[in-house]
Design a protein around this motif. Sequence first.
Motif, PDB file in Angstrom:
ATOM      1  N   VAL A 256     -12.809   9.494  -4.465  1.00  0.00           N
ATOM      2  CA  VAL A 256     -11.635  10.046  -5.131  1.00  0.00           C
ATOM      3  C   VAL A 256     -12.039  10.744  -6.429  1.00  0.00           C
ATOM      4  O   VAL A 256     -13.117  10.501  -6.977  1.00  0.00           O
ATOM      5  CB  VAL A 256     -10.597   8.937  -5.458  1.00  0.00           C
TER       6      VAL A 256
ATOM      7  N   THR B 259      -2.324  -1.097  -3.766  1.00  0.00           N
ATOM      8  CA  THR B 259      -3.024   0.146  -4.079  1.00  0.00           C
ATOM      9  C   THR B 259      -2.066   1.325  -3.946  1.00  0.00           C
ATOM     10  O   THR B 259      -1.188   1.336  -3.087  1.00  0.00           O
ATOM     11  CB  THR B 259      -4.222   0.374  -3.143  1.00  0.00           C
TER      12      THR B 259
ATOM     13  N   ARG C 249       0.853  -1.190   0.000  1.00  0.00           N
ATOM     14  CA  ARG C 249       0.000   0.000   0.000  1.00  0.00           C
ATOM     15  C   ARG C 249       0.889   1.240   0.000  1.00  0.00           C
ATOM     16  O   ARG C 249       1.817   1.348   0.798  1.00  0.00           O
ATOM     17  CB  ARG C 249      -0.905   0.029   1.234  1.00  0.00           C
TER      18      ARG C 249
ATOM     19  N   TYR D 283      -2.322   5.537  -3.669  1.00  0.00           N
ATOM     20  CA  TYR D 283      -3.183   6.714  -3.519  1.00  0.00           C
ATOM     21  C   TYR D 283      -2.310   7.963  -3.598  1.00  0.00           C
ATOM     22  O   TYR D 283      -1.318   8.090  -2.871  1.00  0.00           O
ATOM     23  CB  TYR D 283      -3.926   6.689  -2.184  1.00  0.00           C
TER      24      TYR D 283
ATOM     25  N   LEU E 276      -6.748   6.991  -7.031  1.00  0.00           N
ATOM     26  CA  LEU E 276      -6.466   5.639  -6.573  1.00  0.00           C
ATOM     27  C   LEU E 276      -6.093   4.794  -7.780  1.00  0.00           C
ATOM     28  O   LEU E 276      -6.832   4.739  -8.763  1.00  0.00           O
ATOM     29  CB  LEU E 276      -7.678   5.032  -5.870  1.00  0.00           C
TER      30      LEU E 276
ATOM     31  N   PHE F 272     -10.097   7.078 -10.406  1.00  0.00           N
ATOM     32  CA  PHE F 272      -9.973   5.681  -9.991  1.00  0.00           C
ATOM     33  C   PHE F 272      -9.513   4.909 -11.223  1.00  0.00           C
ATOM     34  O   PHE F 272     -10.257   4.751 -12.182  1.00  0.00           O
ATOM     35  CB  PHE F 272     -11.334   5.182  -9.502  1.00  0.00           C
TER      36      PHE F 272
ATOM     37  N   ILE G  20     -14.553   4.540  -0.674  1.00  0.00           N
ATOM     38  CA  ILE G  20     -13.658   5.266  -1.571  1.00  0.00           C
ATOM     39  C   ILE G  20     -14.363   6.514  -2.081  1.00  0.00           C
ATOM     40  O   ILE G  20     -15.501   6.453  -2.534  1.00  0.00           O
ATOM     41  CB  ILE G  20     -13.249   4.370  -2.758  1.00  0.00           C
TER      42      ILE G  20
END
Length: 198
Positions: free
Chosen positions: A91, A55, A22, A57, A67, A94, A89
Amino acid sequence: QTNGGSFTNVASNTRPAGGGGRIAIYIANTNNFTGSITSYPGVKANNMASAAPGTIYLQQGSNKGELRIDGGSATTANGTAETILNKNIDVDDFNLSNYARIRFADNISAVTNNMKVNGSSNRIIVSPTNTITLNGSSTIENTNIQLSGLINGVGSLKLQNGTTITQIGHTNTSITQLVQHNLTIGSGAVITHSDNTA
């Protein structure tokens, strides 16, 4: 980089590869970084399924950020394991690519202005308790979407070549819906459904 470790020993191929990690990066002002940011899954020998990608971000200033989930070089016939998304989520962007396969955990929702899915053999699983809201301009290609929840929004959604949405029939406790203000089904894209089970 938080790339997963690979396992390519053909003689002992029962061992798993490592999943991507992450990454979260917050940028106060100007972003001058020109390098790569990756969280690819580890791969396995003999064309077996790779681990799950991680992931990434990215947020700059006061925007809602981006993301990313990218399967990287895990382009095997069996694709990758699923990345489980267990937080709501919200954002601006994506982005999924290259054998990215995601599943939303129960009662998780995702809101984005722009969703872009490209590369090869992506998969998105939307369960009965999930809601995906697309409010901007979204394009999805080469993706298998298994829909038993809700995809909606006031933006535009364009399904490109190689994309199939399978609406799984609703039961007494769930309903499947694709409610999009502006939907374009391009050449080679398909929307289909299975029988209700109620």
